[in-house]
Design an enzyme around this catalytic site. Structure first.
Site, PDB file in Angstrom:
ATOM      1  N   ARG A  66       1.069  -1.455  -0.266  1.00  0.00           N
ATOM      2  CA  ARG A  66      -0.160  -0.201   0.162  1.00  0.00           C
ATOM      3  C   ARG A  66       0.972   1.554   0.105  1.00  0.00           C
ATOM      4  O   ARG A  66       0.929   2.540  -0.361  1.00  0.00           O
ATOM      5  CB  ARG A  66      -0.641  -0.052   0.968  1.00  0.00           C
ATOM      6  CG  ARG A  66      -2.282  -0.499   1.347  1.00  0.00           C
ATOM      7  CD  ARG A  66      -3.324  -1.376   2.410  1.00  0.00           C
ATOM      8  NE  ARG A  66      -2.213  -1.870   3.598  1.00  0.00           N
ATOM      9  CZ  ARG A  66      -2.558  -3.133   3.615  1.00  0.00           C
ATOM     10  NH1 ARG A  66      -3.201  -3.951   2.560  1.00  0.00           N
ATOM     11  NH2 ARG A  66      -2.007  -3.355   4.419  1.00  0.00           N
ATOM     12  N   GLU A 103       5.808 -11.807  15.273  1.00  0.00           N
ATOM     13  CA  GLU A 103       5.488 -12.746  15.979  1.00  0.00           C
ATOM     14  C   GLU A 103       6.253 -14.089  16.423  1.00  0.00           C
ATOM     15  O   GLU A 103       6.452 -14.048  16.912  1.00  0.00           O
ATOM     16  CB  GLU A 103       3.845 -12.404  15.607  1.00  0.00           C
ATOM     17  CG  GLU A 103       3.568 -12.660  17.764  1.00  0.00           C
ATOM     18  CD  GLU A 103       1.017 -12.915  17.471  1.00  0.00           C
ATOM     19  OE1 GLU A 103       0.835 -12.209  15.806  1.00  0.00           O
ATOM     20  OE2 GLU A 103       1.003 -13.105  18.436  1.00  0.00           O
TER      21      GLU A 103
END
Ligand code: AMP
Length: 182
Positions: A66, A103
């Site tokens: 984006r 993560e």
């Protein structure tokens, strides 16, 4: 130049919240509705042009994917080149890469080795739609410096202020967010 309250509300109102995407507990900030809103997108880009036209930039670098939309539009408005910083394995020429932790596990961003020209010290604005943990942007800013260019600022349309990403990135480069989410 700062945004007027009305312009900020226009831009903020054009961003759509999608709860529990891509997983439960995440509120996904959907900027497709902002891109689709000509007046709001126009107000945002005019604001960014005004902010950055005095910076003497050589390049705008956008983060996959984006960041490409806002970055390429802004680079054209400023009359400078655009550089895509991509996820690993997408760029065809010789690349330089930087890993960052997720993560679970790690990811990697890369850029073409000659993207910031033959001279050292090119002034680069880094841009993406959103900063969350800041992992992607830190890797991208490090990559710019690794190639001998200088990241003069990192700009995000949305900053998640309840996460440590903005503070953490500030150790590498100044950070500007158009819309803060607390
Ligand atoms: P981070 O590396 O954690 O700062 O993540 C930033 C990247 O993940 C950006 O390229 C964003 O497009 C995307 N991202 C992370 N969280 C969100 C969210 N809540 N809504 C939309 N995009 C997100």
């Amino acid at each position: 130049m700062s945004l007027s309250v009305d312009q900020k509300a226009l831009i903020e109102g054009a961003i759509r919240d999608i709860p529990d995407f891509p997983k439960p507990g995440i509120i996904f900030k959907d900027i497709t509705t902002l891109l689709n809103h000509a007046e709001a997108f126009g107000a945002l880009m005019a604001h960014l042009k005004t902010r950055y036209e005095g910076y003497g930039l050589d390049y705008v670098a956008g983060i996959d994917a984006r960041g490409f939309i806002f970055g390429a539009a802004l680079a054209q408005m400023l009359g400078v080149g655009f550089v895509p910083i991509r996820k690993k394995g997408k760029l065809p020429y010789t690349t330089v890469s930087e890993k960052y932790s997720l993560e679970y596990g790690f990811d990697e961003v890369e850029v073409h080795i000659d993207a910031f020209g033959p001279e050292k010290g090119a002034k680069v604005l880094l841009i993406d739609d959103l900063i969350a943990t800041g992992g992607t942007a830190k890797a991208a800013a490090s990559l710019i410096e690794k190639l001998g260019a200088h990241c003069v600022e990192a700009c995000f349309i949305i900053g998640l202020e309840f996460l440590p990403g903005i503070d953490s990135l500030t150790s590498l480069t100044p950070v500007y967010t158009v819309i803060g989410v607390d």
